[in-house]
Design a protein around this motif. Structure first.
Motif, mmCIF file in Angstrom:
data_model
loop_
_atom_site.group_PDB
_atom_site.id
_atom_site.type_symbol
_atom_site.label_atom_id
_atom_site.label_comp_id
_atom_site.label_asym_id
_atom_site.label_seq_id
_atom_site.Cartn_x
_atom_site.Cartn_y
_atom_site.Cartn_z
ATOM 1 N N THR A 42 0.835 -1.202 0.000
ATOM 2 C CA THR A 42 0.000 0.000 0.000
ATOM 3 C C THR A 42 0.871 1.254 0.000
ATOM 4 O OG1 THR A 42 -1.811 -1.153 1.094
ATOM 5 C CG2 THR A 42 -1.785 1.253 1.289
ATOM 6 N N SER A 62 -5.517 2.279 2.188
ATOM 7 C CA SER A 62 -5.616 0.883 1.792
ATOM 8 C C SER A 62 -7.036 0.539 1.392
ATOM 9 C CB SER A 62 -5.188 -0.010 2.951
ATOM 10 O OG SER A 62 -5.428 -1.347 2.597
ATOM 11 N N ASP A 79 -7.482 -4.169 -3.687
ATOM 12 C CA ASP A 79 -6.925 -5.073 -2.676
ATOM 13 C C ASP A 79 -7.868 -6.274 -2.535
ATOM 14 O OD1 ASP A 79 -5.970 -6.402 -0.459
ATOM 15 O OD2 ASP A 79 -5.604 -4.573 0.701
ATOM 16 N N GLU A 107 -3.234 -5.454 -5.031
ATOM 17 C CA GLU A 107 -2.635 -6.223 -3.939
ATOM 18 C C GLU A 107 -3.354 -7.570 -3.857
ATOM 19 O OE1 GLU A 107 -1.994 -3.984 -0.271
ATOM 20 O OE2 GLU A 107 -2.289 -2.105 -1.379
HETATM 21 MG MG MG Z 1 -2.001 -3.184 1.789
#
Ligand code: MG
Ligand code: ADP
Length: 139
Positions: A42, A62, A79, A107
Motif C-alpha cells: 500500500t 488501503s 486489494d 494487492e
Molecule cells: Mg495493503
C-alpha cells in the motif's frame, strides 16, 4: 527488461521509489503488488499514485475494506485480501477496469491468476529488516 531490485530503508523511501516507478509505467498497465502483510504494497501504491499525479499521498489509503479505489479515470488501486473465492472476485467487474486506458494496481491479485490479464507487470516486496524492504520489478 531484466528484473530490477531496489532497497528502501523507510516508508518515505518506498513512497519516493513508487513515484519514480510511476514514470516507467505505460499509461495502460495492470501491476501486481506481491508481498506479505506489512511488506509495503500500500505504501508503494501511494507513491505510484502520487507519481502519476492522480492523488495526494495523504488521500491514498488501503482498499482492504472497500476493495477498489478509483483515483480519477486513469488510476485504480485494488486489494483482494479479503476475498477467498474466484467467484467473489468475479462479481467486482474487474474485466471492465482492465479494459480501460488506466494503471491498475492490485494487492493480492496473484491469488487469482485466472482473473489477471496476461502480460501484467509484477512488483515483489520483501521485508529484510524492521524498516528495510527489497523491492523487485519485472519491468
Ligand atoms: Mg495493503
Ligand atoms: P502492505 O500493504 O504490504 O500490507 P503497508 O504498506 O500497508 O503494507 O504497510 C507497511 C508498513 O511497514 C507501514 O507501517 C510502514 O510504515 C512500515 N515500513 C517500515 N519500513 C518500510 C519501508 N522501507 N517501506 C515501506 N513500508 C515500511
Amino acid at each position: 527488461m531484466p528484473a530490477q531490485t531496489y532497497l528502501t530503508r523507510s516508508e518515505e523511501e518506498t513512497i519516493a521509489l513508487g513515484e519514480s516507478l510511476a514514470g516507467r509505467l505505460p499509461s495502460r498497465a495492470v501491476v501486481l503488488l506481491i508481498g506479505n502483510l506489512g511488506a509495503g504494497k500500500t505504501t508503494l501504491a501511494k507513491g505510484i499514485v502520487r507519481g502519476l499525479g492522480a492523488a495526494r499521498t495523504e488521500d491514498v489509503s488501503s482498499p482492504t475494506f472497500t476493495l477498489i479505489h478509483e483515483y480519477g479515470p486513469k488510476v485504480y488501486h485494488i486489494d483482494l485480501y479479503r476475498l477467498d473465492e474466484e467467484r467473489e472476485v468475479e462479481t467486482l467487474g474487474l474485466e471492465e477496469i482492465f479494459e480501460k486506458n488506466a494503471v491498475v494496481l492490485i494487492e493480492w491479485g496473484e491469488r487469482f491468476p485466472r482473473l489477471i490479464p496476461p502480460g501484467s507487470l509484477e512488483i515483489q516486496l520483501e521485508q529484510t529488516a524492521d524498516d528495510a524492504r527489497r523491492i523487485t520489478c519485472n519491468f
